[in-house]
Each structure stands twice: as C-alpha cells, then as structure tokens.
Design a protein around this motif. Structure first.
Motif, PDB file in Angstrom:
ATOM      1  N   TYR A  36       0.847  -1.185   0.000  1.00 15.62           N
ATOM      2  CA  TYR A  36       0.000   0.000   0.000  1.00 15.62           C
ATOM      3  C   TYR A  36       0.889   1.245   0.000  1.00 15.62           C
ATOM      4  O   TYR A  36       2.012   1.212   0.491  1.00 15.62           O
ATOM      5  CB  TYR A  36      -0.875   0.041   1.257  1.00 15.62           C
ATOM      6  N   HIS A  43      -5.141   9.300   1.837  1.00 20.03           N
ATOM      7  CA  HIS A  43      -5.311   8.040   2.542  1.00 20.03           C
ATOM      8  C   HIS A  43      -4.619   6.905   1.798  1.00 20.03           C
ATOM      9  O   HIS A  43      -4.176   7.084   0.662  1.00 20.03           O
ATOM     10  CB  HIS A  43      -6.796   7.753   2.750  1.00 20.03           C
ATOM     11  N   LEU A  44      -4.502   5.784   2.437  1.00 21.05           N
ATOM     12  CA  LEU A  44      -3.795   4.645   1.861  1.00 21.05           C
ATOM     13  C   LEU A  44      -4.541   4.089   0.658  1.00 21.05           C
ATOM     14  O   LEU A  44      -5.771   4.053   0.623  1.00 21.05           O
ATOM     15  CB  LEU A  44      -3.651   3.521   2.893  1.00 21.05           C
ATOM     16  N   ARG A  99      -8.281 -14.764   7.106  1.00 17.80           N
ATOM     17  CA  ARG A  99      -8.163 -13.784   6.017  1.00 17.80           C
ATOM     18  C   ARG A  99      -9.238 -12.697   6.049  1.00 17.80           C
ATOM     19  O   ARG A  99      -9.636 -12.158   5.014  1.00 17.80           O
ATOM     20  CB  ARG A  99      -8.161 -14.473   4.647  1.00 17.80           C
ATOM     21  N   ARG A 100      -9.706 -12.381   7.241  1.00 13.45           N
ATOM     22  CA  ARG A 100     -10.750 -11.368   7.323  1.00 13.45           C
ATOM     23  C   ARG A 100     -10.177  -9.967   7.415  1.00 13.45           C
ATOM     24  O   ARG A 100     -10.862  -8.980   7.154  1.00 13.45           O
ATOM     25  CB  ARG A 100     -11.649 -11.648   8.530  1.00 13.45           C
ATOM     26  N   LEU A 102      -6.273  -7.393   7.408  1.00  8.23           N
ATOM     27  CA  LEU A 102      -4.873  -7.254   7.041  1.00  8.23           C
ATOM     28  C   LEU A 102      -4.047  -6.790   8.232  1.00  8.23           C
ATOM     29  O   LEU A 102      -4.516  -5.992   9.045  1.00  8.23           O
ATOM     30  CB  LEU A 102      -4.708  -6.228   5.923  1.00  8.23           C
TER      31      LEU A 102
ATOM     32  N   TYR B  31     -17.513  -5.781   5.220  1.00  4.04           N
ATOM     33  CA  TYR B  31     -16.430  -5.721   6.190  1.00  4.04           C
ATOM     34  C   TYR B  31     -16.028  -4.279   6.443  1.00  4.04           C
ATOM     35  O   TYR B  31     -15.855  -3.489   5.516  1.00  4.04           O
ATOM     36  CB  TYR B  31     -15.196  -6.487   5.679  1.00  4.04           C
ATOM     37  N   TYR B  33     -13.415  -1.823   9.230  1.00  4.28           N
ATOM     38  CA  TYR B  33     -12.240  -1.931  10.095  1.00  4.28           C
ATOM     39  C   TYR B  33     -11.904  -0.571  10.700  1.00  4.28           C
ATOM     40  O   TYR B  33     -12.141   0.467  10.093  1.00  4.28           O
ATOM     41  CB  TYR B  33     -11.019  -2.390   9.294  1.00  4.28           C
ATOM     42  N   TYR B  35      -8.350   1.111  12.194  1.00  2.00           N
ATOM     43  CA  TYR B  35      -6.913   1.029  12.418  1.00  2.00           C
ATOM     44  C   TYR B  35      -6.454   2.330  13.089  1.00  2.00           C
ATOM     45  O   TYR B  35      -7.045   3.378  12.896  1.00  2.00           O
ATOM     46  CB  TYR B  35      -6.155   0.900  11.101  1.00  2.00           C
ATOM     47  N   LEU B  45      -4.574  -2.859  13.833  1.00  2.00           N
ATOM     48  CA  LEU B  45      -6.011  -3.080  13.778  1.00  2.00           C
ATOM     49  C   LEU B  45      -6.605  -3.024  15.177  1.00  2.00           C
ATOM     50  O   LEU B  45      -6.148  -3.724  16.085  1.00  2.00           O
ATOM     51  CB  LEU B  45      -6.297  -4.436  13.140  1.00  2.00           C
ATOM     52  N   TYR B  48     -12.729  -4.948  14.056  1.00  2.00           N
ATOM     53  CA  TYR B  48     -13.300  -5.081  12.742  1.00  2.00           C
ATOM     54  C   TYR B  48     -14.677  -5.740  12.835  1.00  2.00           C
ATOM     55  O   TYR B  48     -15.059  -6.259  13.885  1.00  2.00           O
ATOM     56  CB  TYR B  48     -12.370  -5.863  11.803  1.00  2.00           C
ATOM     57  N   ASP B  56     -15.397  -7.919  16.095  1.00  2.00           N
ATOM     58  CA  ASP B  56     -14.328  -8.748  16.655  1.00  2.00           C
ATOM     59  C   ASP B  56     -13.111  -7.887  16.946  1.00  2.00           C
ATOM     60  O   ASP B  56     -12.889  -6.862  16.293  1.00  2.00           O
ATOM     61  CB  ASP B  56     -13.956  -9.883  15.713  1.00  2.00           C
ATOM     62  N   PHE B  90      -7.907   5.438  11.266  1.00  2.00           N
ATOM     63  CA  PHE B  90      -8.424   5.215   9.927  1.00  2.00           C
ATOM     64  C   PHE B  90      -9.521   4.167   9.965  1.00  2.00           C
ATOM     65  O   PHE B  90      -9.355   3.089  10.523  1.00  2.00           O
ATOM     66  CB  PHE B  90      -7.324   4.734   8.977  1.00  2.00           C
ATOM     67  N   GLY B  97     -13.532 -10.354   2.923  1.00  2.00           N
ATOM     68  CA  GLY B  97     -12.395 -10.286   3.819  1.00  2.00           C
ATOM     69  C   GLY B  97     -11.173  -9.691   3.160  1.00  2.00           C
ATOM     70  O   GLY B  97     -10.749 -10.130   2.098  1.00  2.00           O
ATOM     71  N   ALA B  98     -10.597  -8.692   3.798  1.00  4.54           N
ATOM     72  CA  ALA B  98      -9.465  -7.985   3.193  1.00  4.54           C
ATOM     73  C   ALA B  98      -8.272  -8.903   3.003  1.00  4.54           C
ATOM     74  O   ALA B  98      -7.439  -8.670   2.135  1.00  4.54           O
ATOM     75  CB  ALA B  98      -9.082  -6.782   4.050  1.00  4.54           C
ATOM     76  N   LEU B 104      -8.615  -2.771   0.582  1.00  2.04           N
ATOM     77  CA  LEU B 104      -9.240  -1.978   1.617  1.00  2.04           C
ATOM     78  C   LEU B 104      -9.460  -0.565   1.087  1.00  2.04           C
ATOM     79  O   LEU B 104      -8.568   0.006   0.470  1.00  2.04           O
ATOM     80  CB  LEU B 104      -8.346  -1.895   2.854  1.00  2.04           C
ATOM     81  N   PHE B 106      -9.985   3.121   2.328  1.00  2.00           N
ATOM     82  CA  PHE B 106      -9.750   3.871   3.556  1.00  2.00           C
ATOM     83  C   PHE B 106     -10.457   5.218   3.539  1.00  2.00           C
ATOM     84  O   PHE B 106     -10.612   5.849   2.481  1.00  2.00           O
ATOM     85  CB  PHE B 106      -8.258   4.122   3.746  1.00  2.00           C
ATOM     86  N   GLY B 107     -10.836   5.658   4.734  1.00  2.00           N
ATOM     87  CA  GLY B 107     -11.256   7.032   4.916  1.00  2.00           C
ATOM     88  C   GLY B 107     -10.049   7.932   5.012  1.00  2.00           C
ATOM     89  O   GLY B 107      -8.905   7.471   4.957  1.00  2.00           O
TER      90      GLY B 107
END
Lengths: 114, 115
Positions: A36, A43-44, A99-100, A102, B31, B33, B35, B45, B48, B56, B90, B97-98, B104, B106-107
C-alpha cells in the motif's frame, strides 16, 4: 498470527535512482501479500498484490514486487523514481488464516529529492 | 461516490473524556475496520466487523469499543481517553475479507490528541 516486517524506515533517493524496499513475511503456508502507498495528505491506497502464480507482480505507477518464497520476501521495486513517488509505503498480509483482516508492516518513508 | 467518510477530522480531548469517531461507507461493503497509525509503527487493527451485528477484536482493542448496527456505519468509541490513544485513526471497508482480496478502501483519517 501472520506478520510482515519492513526494515527500511526512511529512504532518501534522488530522482531517476532505482528503488527497492524490503518486506519479509512470517507465514509459511499459502501467502497473499500486498503493498500500500500513502501519499502526503492522502489516505492509503493499494499499489499491488500477490496471490499466486508469477512471482513478479506489477502494480500502478511503474511499481513491481517480487515474491521470493525461499527468502520469505516481497520487496517493492521501481527502476527510476520520481519526485511524485515521495510517500510512505506499507507491506501487508492477511492477519491470520481466516483472512478477514490485514496486518501491516511499520512502513517505509520514501523521500525523493528533485 | 463518497466512499468511506470519517468524522471528525481533528479532535483534542482531555484525559478521561470520552468520544465517538464516526465512520460510514456507501459502497455496501460487508467488512469494516478501524486502524490506528502511529509514527514508525505502521497501522494496527483495533476492531473489525464482518457484517451488521458482528464485531471482533483486532491487535490493539484495549480502551476502545465498537458497534455495527447497520451495514453502513461502524463507530469507534473511546470511553476514558488516555495520552496513549493520541494517534491517527483510519476507518476502512472491503466487500469481502481484506485478507482475501487485499483491497481496503480507507477514509481520510481522524487525528486525535489526548492531553
């Protein structure tokens, strides 16, 4: 849990120099790996990704990365950097076998001098 | 398309105060998340969610709470702010699933300072 590590924290290059940023991963099973990029003030965004097959993957803006299983590495490369490549670069992998999500490396800040 | 929207962009809190960082996405992603990004530490993380009603813990959940009542929204709550929570936060989303796709979205981030 899987993890990735980046050992170059800050890299300074002149324009037209070649770039190689290191990334090592910990997991020995099926490997998915990603790079990334975060440009200043942005942002990324995903640069490139590896799932399987050809170990040399190409991404946007002339970047490429090579997956070397024997070295547990996925280094990012670019033959000739430009000032606009100044950014922070993050290597990433799945956090676990589910794998949910990163997990990201600590990042490498690249500064390209004109 | 708005994508992933976070508010506020900047906030200063006093130790012990509480606040909620808002995150909403309009891409119908399952999904979502949260971070946090600290200098030299990369992204960690926090929490998520794989869908409405399901959340979780991630790598660094202590001091935070989340909820996911709708597909679109995934707020992050800090109950008793501490200086260690000074960071850039973020929110991100993905269709699946990422770890499978790597993609992903991102904001723009929320910079939080706790004094």
């Amino acid at each position: 849990a899987q993890s990735v590590s980046q050992h170059n924290h800050h890299v300074i290059l002149s324009e037209a120099a070649s770039l190689e940023l290191g990334c090592n991963y910990s997991y020995g099973g099926t490997v998915n790996l990603f790079w990334y990029v975060q440009y200043p003030g942005q942002h990324l965004q995903l640069l490139l990704k590896y799932f399987s097959g050809d170990p040399l993957v190409k991404g946007i803006k002339g970047f490429e990365a090579e997956f070397i299983k024997s070295k547990f590495s996925f280094n990012l490369r670019k033959p000739s950097v430009q000032w606009s490549d100044t950014a922070e670069y993050f290597c990433a992998s799945p956090m676990d076998t589910g794998r949910r999500a990163l997990t990201f490396g600590s990042g490498t800040r690249l500064q390209v001098q004109p | 398309n708005a994508g992933v929207t976070q508010t506020p962009k900047f906030r200063i809190l006093k130790i012990g105060q509480s606040m909620t960082l808002q995150c909403t996405q309009d891409m119908n992603h399952n999904y979502m998340y949260w971070y946090r990004q600290d200098p030299g530490m990369g992204l960690k993380l926090i929490y998520y969610s794989v869908g409405a009603g399901i959340t979780d813990k991630g790598e660094v959940p202590n001091g935070y709470n989340v909820s996911r009542s709708t597909t679109e929204d995934f707020p992050l709550r800090l109950e008793l702010a501490a200086p260690s929570q000074t960071s850039v936060y973020f929110c991100a989303s993905s269709y699946s699933g990422a770890g499978n796709t790597g993609e992903l979205f991102f904001g723009e981030g929320s910079r939080l300072t706790v004094l």
